[in-house]
Design a protein around this motif. Structure first.
Motif, PDB file in Angstrom:
ATOM      1  N   GLN A   1       2.877   5.897  -6.897  1.00  0.00           N
ATOM      2  CA  GLN A   1       1.715   5.934  -7.795  1.00  0.00           C
ATOM      3  C   GLN A   1       1.834   4.850  -8.866  1.00  0.00           C
ATOM      4  O   GLN A   1       1.734   5.094 -10.069  1.00  0.00           O
ATOM      5  CB  GLN A   1       1.565   7.333  -8.421  1.00  0.00           C
ATOM      6  CG  GLN A   1       1.165   8.397  -7.411  1.00  0.00           C
ATOM      7  CD  GLN A   1      -0.207   8.101  -6.808  1.00  0.00           C
ATOM      8  OE1 GLN A   1      -1.221   8.264  -7.457  1.00  0.00           O
ATOM      9  NE2 GLN A   1      -0.238   7.638  -5.571  1.00  0.00           N
ATOM     10  N   ASP A   2       2.019   3.613  -8.396  1.00  0.00           N
ATOM     11  CA  ASP A   2       2.227   2.471  -9.280  1.00  0.00           C
ATOM     12  C   ASP A   2       1.371   1.297  -8.809  1.00  0.00           C
ATOM     13  O   ASP A   2       1.690   0.642  -7.819  1.00  0.00           O
ATOM     14  CB  ASP A   2       3.708   2.079  -9.285  1.00  0.00           C
ATOM     15  CG  ASP A   2       4.048   1.076 -10.373  1.00  0.00           C
ATOM     16  OD1 ASP A   2       3.128   0.385 -10.875  1.00  0.00           O
ATOM     17  OD2 ASP A   2       5.233   0.978 -10.710  1.00  0.00           O
ATOM     18  N   THR A   3       0.306   1.035  -9.525  1.00  0.00           N
ATOM     19  CA  THR A   3      -0.637  -0.025  -9.143  1.00  0.00           C
ATOM     20  C   THR A   3      -0.120  -1.423  -9.494  1.00  0.00           C
ATOM     21  O   THR A   3      -0.755  -2.411  -9.139  1.00  0.00           O
ATOM     22  CB  THR A   3      -2.005   0.189  -9.820  1.00  0.00           C
ATOM     23  OG1 THR A   3      -1.807   0.219 -11.241  1.00  0.00           O
ATOM     24  CG2 THR A   3      -2.646   1.488  -9.355  1.00  0.00           C
TER      25      THR A   3
ATOM     26  N   ASN B   1      11.904   6.909  -6.664  1.00  0.00           N
ATOM     27  CA  ASN B   1      11.151   7.917  -7.422  1.00  0.00           C
ATOM     28  C   ASN B   1      12.051   9.051  -7.918  1.00  0.00           C
ATOM     29  O   ASN B   1      11.558  10.118  -8.281  1.00  0.00           O
ATOM     30  CB  ASN B   1      10.013   8.470  -6.547  1.00  0.00           C
ATOM     31  CG  ASN B   1       8.814   8.857  -7.351  1.00  0.00           C
ATOM     32  OD1 ASN B   1       8.492   8.238  -8.364  1.00  0.00           O
ATOM     33  ND2 ASN B   1       8.115   9.893  -6.916  1.00  0.00           N
TER      34      ASN B   1
ATOM     35  N   ASP C   1      -3.744  12.749   0.425  1.00  0.00           N
ATOM     36  CA  ASP C   1      -3.125  11.490   0.868  1.00  0.00           C
ATOM     37  C   ASP C   1      -4.154  10.402   0.934  1.00  0.00           C
ATOM     38  O   ASP C   1      -5.160  10.506   1.481  1.00  0.00           O
ATOM     39  CB  ASP C   1      -2.490  11.660   2.261  1.00  0.00           C
ATOM     40  CG  ASP C   1      -1.280  12.572   2.176  1.00  0.00           C
ATOM     41  OD1 ASP C   1      -0.674  12.641   1.113  1.00  0.00           O
ATOM     42  OD2 ASP C   1      -0.959  13.210   3.192  1.00  0.00           O
TER      43      ASP C   1
ATOM     44  N   ALA D   1       2.894   1.542  -3.413  1.00  0.00           N
ATOM     45  CA  ALA D   1       1.964   1.833  -4.512  1.00  0.00           C
ATOM     46  C   ALA D   1       1.471   3.276  -4.417  1.00  0.00           C
ATOM     47  O   ALA D   1       1.368   3.976  -5.438  1.00  0.00           O
ATOM     48  CB  ALA D   1       0.792   0.850  -4.503  1.00  0.00           C
ATOM     49  N   TRP D   2       1.185   3.741  -3.203  1.00  0.00           N
ATOM     50  CA  TRP D   2       0.774   5.127  -2.999  1.00  0.00           C
ATOM     51  C   TRP D   2       1.926   6.089  -3.299  1.00  0.00           C
ATOM     52  O   TRP D   2       1.782   7.047  -4.069  1.00  0.00           O
ATOM     53  CB  TRP D   2       0.286   5.341  -1.558  1.00  0.00           C
ATOM     54  CG  TRP D   2       0.101   6.784  -1.227  1.00  0.00           C
ATOM     55  CD1 TRP D   2      -0.992   7.554  -1.508  1.00  0.00           C
ATOM     56  CD2 TRP D   2       1.059   7.655  -0.609  1.00  0.00           C
ATOM     57  NE1 TRP D   2      -0.769   8.851  -1.088  1.00  0.00           N
ATOM     58  CE2 TRP D   2       0.478   8.934  -0.536  1.00  0.00           C
ATOM     59  CE3 TRP D   2       2.346   7.464  -0.105  1.00  0.00           C
ATOM     60  CZ2 TRP D   2       1.142  10.025   0.014  1.00  0.00           C
ATOM     61  CZ3 TRP D   2       3.010   8.548   0.438  1.00  0.00           C
ATOM     62  CH2 TRP D   2       2.409   9.804   0.497  1.00  0.00           C
TER      63      TRP D   2
ATOM     64  N   ARG E   1       0.824  -1.215   0.000  1.00  0.00           N
ATOM     65  CA  ARG E   1       0.000   0.000   0.000  1.00  0.00           C
ATOM     66  C   ARG E   1       0.852   1.257   0.000  1.00  0.00           C
ATOM     67  O   ARG E   1       0.584   2.207  -0.736  1.00  0.00           O
ATOM     68  CB  ARG E   1      -0.939   0.016   1.202  1.00  0.00           C
ATOM     69  CG  ARG E   1      -2.076  -0.953   1.090  1.00  0.00           C
ATOM     70  CD  ARG E   1      -2.970  -0.917   2.318  1.00  0.00           C
ATOM     71  NE  ARG E   1      -3.981  -1.966   2.217  1.00  0.00           N
ATOM     72  CZ  ARG E   1      -4.721  -2.372   3.221  1.00  0.00           C
ATOM     73  NH1 ARG E   1      -4.588  -1.833   4.423  1.00  0.00           N
ATOM     74  NH2 ARG E   1      -5.611  -3.320   3.054  1.00  0.00           N
TER      75      ARG E   1
ATOM     76  N   GLY F   1       3.540  10.232  -3.596  1.00  0.00           N
ATOM     77  CA  GLY F   1       2.086  10.291  -3.498  1.00  0.00           C
ATOM     78  C   GLY F   1       1.464  10.945  -4.712  1.00  0.00           C
ATOM     79  O   GLY F   1       2.151  11.325  -5.661  1.00  0.00           O
ATOM     80  N   PRO F   2       0.139  11.080  -4.665  1.00  0.00           N
ATOM     81  CA  PRO F   2      -0.573  11.644  -5.809  1.00  0.00           C
ATOM     82  C   PRO F   2      -0.246  13.128  -6.004  1.00  0.00           C
ATOM     83  O   PRO F   2       0.065  13.836  -5.067  1.00  0.00           O
ATOM     84  CB  PRO F   2      -2.053  11.451  -5.465  1.00  0.00           C
ATOM     85  CG  PRO F   2      -2.087  11.161  -4.007  1.00  0.00           C
ATOM     86  CD  PRO F   2      -0.740  10.669  -3.602  1.00  0.00           C
ATOM     87  N   ASP F   3      -0.346  13.565  -7.247  1.00  0.00           N
ATOM     88  CA  ASP F   3      -0.052  14.964  -7.580  1.00  0.00           C
ATOM     89  C   ASP F   3      -1.108  15.934  -7.088  1.00  0.00           C
ATOM     90  O   ASP F   3      -0.864  17.124  -7.015  1.00  0.00           O
ATOM     91  CB  ASP F   3       0.070  15.130  -9.106  1.00  0.00           C
ATOM     92  CG  ASP F   3       1.305  14.440  -9.646  1.00  0.00           C
ATOM     93  OD1 ASP F   3       2.283  14.277  -8.884  1.00  0.00           O
ATOM     94  OD2 ASP F   3       1.293  14.068 -10.821  1.00  0.00           O
ATOM     95  N   ASP F   4      -2.296  15.420  -6.725  1.00  0.00           N
ATOM     96  CA  ASP F   4      -3.388  16.318  -6.349  1.00  0.00           C
ATOM     97  C   ASP F   4      -3.286  16.821  -4.910  1.00  0.00           C
ATOM     98  O   ASP F   4      -4.131  17.570  -4.445  1.00  0.00           O
ATOM     99  CB  ASP F   4      -4.747  15.650  -6.555  1.00  0.00           C
ATOM    100  CG  ASP F   4      -4.941  14.393  -5.712  1.00  0.00           C
ATOM    101  OD1 ASP F   4      -4.127  14.135  -4.798  1.00  0.00           O
ATOM    102  OD2 ASP F   4      -5.911  13.671  -5.965  1.00  0.00           O
TER     103      ASP F   4
END
Length: 178
Positions: free
Chosen positions: A26-28, A166, A178, A22-23, A19, A172-175
């Motif tokens: 950002q890689d599922t 990275n 969290d 992947a978070w 988790r 984490g996400p660009d938006d």
């Protein structure tokens, strides 16, 4: 529900490592590895570093046995045919069931393996991001800590290892959520 508490703790650490990575990346594609019998290739699949697979072994043991676990990881790295591996060791007193707790878990390497990771950033690949990569490598080398009673092993928080994977980019996400 699993009857073996040790197995349950190990499975939880693996699940939360998936988790977190992947978070963070950002890689599922990062997931728990299916069992391979005596040709074990680590606990996770899909963790990559500059196009190469990274062998990830997760351990949540009452008494850490870093040297033994590192030897196990080296065999699994050979089975996976990769020069990159990391031992994720649960830090006593630091929870694993949150992204914040996972960021603080131990990412353990022998010095040679850590230097292989950092060599990509310290290499002679010139370009606009060379200085940033060199600074990241120097920061990570400076923030790694010796593993108790194991002079050939060092560790850093999992968050810093994710930053290494990275290329120093924000985790984490660009938006911003969290």
């Amino acid at each position: 529900m699993m009857a073996n508490p040790s197995k349950r703790k190990g499975t939880s650490l693996e699940t939360w490592t998936v988790r977190y990575l992947a978070w963070a990346l950002q890689d599922t594609r990062i997931d728990r590895m299916p069992l391979h019998g005596n040709a074990d290739q680590g606990d996770l699949i899909g963790v990559m570093f500059h196009g190469e697979p990274v062998c990830v072994e997760c351990k949540d043991t009452k008494m850490p046995n870093y040297r033994k676990h590192w030897r196990e990881l080296k065999v699994e790295m050979a089975n996976m045919d990769t020069p990159y591996g990391v031992l994720i060791q649960h830090r006593k007193g630091v929870g694993v069931k949150s992204l914040k707790g996972m960021a603080r878990q131990m990412a353990v390497f022998d010095i040679g393996t850590l230097e292989r990771f950092l060599a990509i950033h310290m290499g002679h690949v010139l370009g606009p991001d060379y200085r940033i990569r060199r600074e990241l490598a120097n920061r990570l080398r400076g923030e790694s800590r010796p593993v108790p009673s194991n002079p050939m092993l060092v560790w850093m928080p999992l968050e810093l290892f994710a930053l290494l994977l990275n290329d120093g980019l924000a985790l984490g996400p660009d938006d911003g959520q969290d």
